[in-house]
Design a protein around this motif. Sequence first.
Motif, PDB file in Angstrom:
ATOM      1  N   LEU A 186       0.821  -1.198   0.000  1.00 53.72           N
ATOM      2  CA  LEU A 186       0.000   0.000   0.000  1.00 53.72           C
ATOM      3  C   LEU A 186       0.865   1.262   0.000  1.00 53.72           C
ATOM      4  O   LEU A 186       0.597   2.218  -0.734  1.00 53.72           O
ATOM      5  CB  LEU A 186      -0.925  -0.006   1.221  1.00 53.72           C
ATOM      6  CG  LEU A 186      -1.840   1.208   1.402  1.00 53.72           C
ATOM      7  CD1 LEU A 186      -2.726   1.397   0.181  1.00 53.72           C
ATOM      8  CD2 LEU A 186      -2.697   1.045   2.641  1.00 53.72           C
ATOM      9  N   LEU A 187       1.915   1.264   0.799  1.00 51.68           N
ATOM     10  CA  LEU A 187       2.799   2.424   0.834  1.00 51.68           C
ATOM     11  C   LEU A 187       3.504   2.627  -0.504  1.00 51.68           C
ATOM     12  O   LEU A 187       3.705   3.766  -0.950  1.00 51.68           O
ATOM     13  CB  LEU A 187       3.830   2.268   1.952  1.00 51.68           C
ATOM     14  CG  LEU A 187       3.271   2.318   3.379  1.00 51.68           C
ATOM     15  CD1 LEU A 187       4.383   2.077   4.391  1.00 51.68           C
ATOM     16  CD2 LEU A 187       2.584   3.642   3.649  1.00 51.68           C
ATOM     17  N   GLY A 188       3.866   1.526  -1.155  1.00 52.60           N
ATOM     18  CA  GLY A 188       4.486   1.634  -2.471  1.00 52.60           C
ATOM     19  C   GLY A 188       3.538   2.221  -3.498  1.00 52.60           C
ATOM     20  O   GLY A 188       3.928   3.051  -4.332  1.00 52.60           O
ATOM     21  N   LEU A 189       2.277   1.818  -3.451  1.00 50.71           N
ATOM     22  CA  LEU A 189       1.285   2.360  -4.380  1.00 50.71           C
ATOM     23  C   LEU A 189       1.042   3.847  -4.121  1.00 50.71           C
ATOM     24  O   LEU A 189       0.909   4.639  -5.062  1.00 50.71           O
ATOM     25  CB  LEU A 189      -0.032   1.577  -4.254  1.00 50.71           C
ATOM     26  CG  LEU A 189       0.009   0.131  -4.742  1.00 50.71           C
ATOM     27  CD1 LEU A 189      -1.304  -0.577  -4.426  1.00 50.71           C
ATOM     28  CD2 LEU A 189       0.281   0.080  -6.246  1.00 50.71           C
ATOM     29  N   ALA A 190       0.964   4.226  -2.844  1.00 47.96           N
ATOM     30  CA  ALA A 190       0.761   5.638  -2.513  1.00 47.96           C
ATOM     31  C   ALA A 190       1.939   6.480  -2.989  1.00 47.96           C
ATOM     32  O   ALA A 190       1.764   7.578  -3.538  1.00 47.96           O
ATOM     33  CB  ALA A 190       0.556   5.798  -1.008  1.00 47.96           C
ATOM     34  N   GLU A 191       3.154   5.965  -2.784  1.00 49.32           N
ATOM     35  CA  GLU A 191       4.340   6.688  -3.242  1.00 49.32           C
ATOM     36  C   GLU A 191       4.348   6.808  -4.758  1.00 49.32           C
ATOM     37  O   GLU A 191       4.652   7.875  -5.316  1.00 49.32           O
ATOM     38  CB  GLU A 191       5.606   5.963  -2.770  1.00 49.32           C
ATOM     39  CG  GLU A 191       6.893   6.620  -3.242  1.00 49.32           C
ATOM     40  CD  GLU A 191       8.130   5.797  -2.936  1.00 49.32           C
ATOM     41  OE1 GLU A 191       9.214   6.159  -3.425  1.00 49.32           O
ATOM     42  OE2 GLU A 191       8.013   4.786  -2.210  1.00 49.32           O
ATOM     43  N   ALA A 192       4.011   5.728  -5.451  1.00 45.47           N
ATOM     44  CA  ALA A 192       4.002   5.752  -6.911  1.00 45.47           C
ATOM     45  C   ALA A 192       2.945   6.715  -7.438  1.00 45.47           C
ATOM     46  O   ALA A 192       3.174   7.436  -8.425  1.00 45.47           O
ATOM     47  CB  ALA A 192       3.743   4.339  -7.449  1.00 45.47           C
ATOM     48  N   PHE A 193       1.783   6.756  -6.812  1.00 42.81           N
ATOM     49  CA  PHE A 193       0.728   7.676  -7.225  1.00 42.81           C
ATOM     50  C   PHE A 193       1.195   9.119  -7.052  1.00 42.81           C
ATOM     51  O   PHE A 193       0.954   9.981  -7.916  1.00 42.81           O
ATOM     52  CB  PHE A 193      -0.531   7.411  -6.404  1.00 42.81           C
ATOM     53  CG  PHE A 193      -1.717   8.255  -6.796  1.00 42.81           C
ATOM     54  CD1 PHE A 193      -2.220   8.227  -8.084  1.00 42.81           C
ATOM     55  CD2 PHE A 193      -2.328   9.078  -5.868  1.00 42.81           C
ATOM     56  CE1 PHE A 193      -3.306   9.008  -8.449  1.00 42.81           C
ATOM     57  CE2 PHE A 193      -3.420   9.856  -6.212  1.00 42.81           C
ATOM     58  CZ  PHE A 193      -3.916   9.820  -7.509  1.00 42.81           C
ATOM     59  N   GLY A 194       1.877   9.408  -5.945  1.00 43.28           N
ATOM     60  CA  GLY A 194       2.401  10.747  -5.734  1.00 43.28           C
ATOM     61  C   GLY A 194       3.456  11.124  -6.758  1.00 43.28           C
ATOM     62  O   GLY A 194       3.521  12.276  -7.212  1.00 43.28           O
ATOM     63  N   ARG A 195       4.290  10.169  -7.158  1.00 43.98           N
ATOM     64  CA  ARG A 195       5.318  10.443  -8.151  1.00 43.98           C
ATOM     65  C   ARG A 195       4.733  10.560  -9.555  1.00 43.98           C
ATOM     66  O   ARG A 195       5.237  11.330 -10.384  1.00 43.98           O
ATOM     67  CB  ARG A 195       6.374   9.338  -8.109  1.00 43.98           C
ATOM     68  CG  ARG A 195       7.282   9.442  -6.890  1.00 43.98           C
ATOM     69  CD  ARG A 195       8.087   8.186  -6.629  1.00 43.98           C
ATOM     70  NE  ARG A 195       8.820   7.701  -7.782  1.00 43.98           N
ATOM     71  CZ  ARG A 195       9.676   6.686  -7.749  1.00 43.98           C
ATOM     72  NH1 ARG A 195       9.894   6.056  -6.597  1.00 43.98           N
ATOM     73  NH2 ARG A 195      10.305   6.298  -8.820  1.00 43.98           N
ATOM     74  N   ALA A 196       3.671   9.832  -9.839  1.00 49.70           N
ATOM     75  CA  ALA A 196       3.056   9.873 -11.162  1.00 49.70           C
ATOM     76  C   ALA A 196       2.327  11.195 -11.403  1.00 49.70           C
ATOM     77  O   ALA A 196       2.275  11.680 -12.532  1.00 49.70           O
ATOM     78  CB  ALA A 196       2.093   8.703 -11.332  1.00 49.70           C
ATOM     79  N   PHE A 197       1.759  11.761 -10.329  1.00 48.89           N
ATOM     80  CA  PHE A 197       1.000  13.013 -10.462  1.00 48.89           C
ATOM     81  C   PHE A 197       1.500  14.010  -9.402  1.00 48.89           C
ATOM     82  O   PHE A 197       0.772  14.322  -8.452  1.00 48.89           O
ATOM     83  CB  PHE A 197      -0.493  12.745 -10.287  1.00 48.89           C
ATOM     84  CG  PHE A 197      -1.047  11.725 -11.236  1.00 48.89           C
ATOM     85  CD1 PHE A 197      -1.391  12.066 -12.535  1.00 48.89           C
ATOM     86  CD2 PHE A 197      -1.218  10.404 -10.832  1.00 48.89           C
ATOM     87  CE1 PHE A 197      -1.892  11.121 -13.416  1.00 48.89           C
ATOM     88  CE2 PHE A 197      -1.725   9.454 -11.703  1.00 48.89           C
ATOM     89  CZ  PHE A 197      -2.061   9.818 -13.005  1.00 48.89           C
ATOM     90  N   PRO A 198       2.721  14.499  -9.552  1.00 53.18           N
ATOM     91  CA  PRO A 198       3.347  15.298  -8.489  1.00 53.18           C
ATOM     92  C   PRO A 198       2.632  16.611  -8.171  1.00 53.18           C
ATOM     93  O   PRO A 198       2.787  17.143  -7.078  1.00 53.18           O
ATOM     94  CB  PRO A 198       4.759  15.543  -9.019  1.00 53.18           C
ATOM     95  CG  PRO A 198       4.644  15.395 -10.500  1.00 53.18           C
ATOM     96  CD  PRO A 198       3.605  14.341 -10.721  1.00 53.18           C
ATOM     97  N   ARG A 199       1.861  17.143  -9.118  1.00 51.14           N
ATOM     98  CA  ARG A 199       1.200  18.440  -8.896  1.00 51.14           C
ATOM     99  C   ARG A 199      -0.289  18.286  -8.592  1.00 51.14           C
ATOM    100  O   ARG A 199      -1.010  19.276  -8.523  1.00 51.14           O
ATOM    101  CB  ARG A 199       1.396  19.339 -10.107  1.00 51.14           C
ATOM    102  CG  ARG A 199       2.850  19.696 -10.360  1.00 51.14           C
ATOM    103  CD  ARG A 199       3.009  20.719 -11.467  1.00 51.14           C
ATOM    104  NE  ARG A 199       4.409  21.057 -11.681  1.00 51.14           N
ATOM    105  CZ  ARG A 199       4.834  21.947 -12.570  1.00 51.14           C
ATOM    106  NH1 ARG A 199       3.949  22.594 -13.329  1.00 51.14           N
ATOM    107  NH2 ARG A 199       6.114  22.202 -12.708  1.00 51.14           N
ATOM    108  N   VAL A 200      -0.744  17.073  -8.428  1.00 50.40           N
ATOM    109  CA  VAL A 200      -2.149  16.826  -8.121  1.00 50.40           C
ATOM    110  C   VAL A 200      -2.309  16.758  -6.605  1.00 50.40           C
ATOM    111  O   VAL A 200      -1.667  15.928  -5.950  1.00 50.40           O
ATOM    112  CB  VAL A 200      -2.633  15.514  -8.776  1.00 50.40           C
ATOM    113  CG1 VAL A 200      -4.065  15.194  -8.358  1.00 50.40           C
ATOM    114  CG2 VAL A 200      -2.543  15.626 -10.295  1.00 50.40           C
ATOM    115  N   PRO A 201      -3.146  17.615  -6.004  1.00 53.40           N
ATOM    116  CA  PRO A 201      -3.293  17.616  -4.535  1.00 53.40           C
ATOM    117  C   PRO A 201      -3.687  16.252  -3.961  1.00 53.40           C
ATOM    118  O   PRO A 201      -3.220  15.875  -2.882  1.00 53.40           O
ATOM    119  CB  PRO A 201      -4.390  18.653  -4.303  1.00 53.40           C
ATOM    120  CG  PRO A 201      -4.311  19.570  -5.484  1.00 53.40           C
ATOM    121  CD  PRO A 201      -3.929  18.694  -6.631  1.00 53.40           C
TER     122      PRO A 201
END
Length: 296
Positions: A186-201
């Motif tokens: 889950l933490l890996g997915l959250a990190e990847a989502f943040g990296r994929a969309f860095p400017r999305v709140p």
Amino acid sequence: MTAAILLVAYATAVACSGPRLMRYADWTHRTPRVGLALWGALALSFVLAVVSVLVHLAAPTGWFADCAGVVAAALAEPGGADLRVAAPVAAAVGLLAHVAAEVGAAFVGAARERRRHADTLTLVGDTRIRPGLTVLTHASPAVYCLPGRTRRIVVTSGALELLDAQALAAVVAHEHAHLCGRHHVLLGLAEAFGRAFPRVPLAAGFAADAPLLVEMTADDKAARAHGRHILAAALYTVAAGNAPRAALAAGRDDVLLRITRLLRPAEPVGRGRRTAVLTLAGMLVLLPVVSACGVR
């Protein structure tokens, strides 16, 4: 086209309003597992909504109705598919490939770091002192786990000196909860989502909130078995301990907030409210999927 416009508005609302709603929700720390489920549903719904917008631009009557025909026409002969149709399909594929690449990078990077640390522990750790634990000689009190294939729970000699049997059992149960719950995924997915969309709140909010909610989830499981006060005291003891970035450590992530939560438990969230939130999470995921399947 109407559906595409509505989906753009929906994706924007999820991206901007979702994290604000989660920030002001008064129940996420009382039931962190449900909070994580809603965060994940918002993230998945956002990705599906963006993809669905591109799908509607390429195939206004729906993904399954027209996209297969678009691909078949493109393969049949050069120029068989109109550029106005092919471009959105290519963009959708590119977006999914981008997200998949970030997920892969996050998981591969974390796994590589865990393997390196596991190799070091094989050389300097001792598995004979405490069965099931790897003891690392270090004055700083720390307890953490390495998930995945390198699965092990590490305790420093400093922690063994300061923790009594009950406290040690409580923090070890906390780490077992991480391993059994596969929280690193889950933490890996959250990190990847943040990296994929860095400017999305929404992406920034999910990546920032997930570690704390994961720790609270493990706290709850350990506290049910060993008691809130015992676990709180143990967390206070190991709060200053260091752990590698790819590990899950008992004393990490707002430990004082977690200790206060354990010592002053709030009223549990009722089953009806939990069911309502989980139902909402399912609807958030299904809405863009139903739209992509053919809603005009």
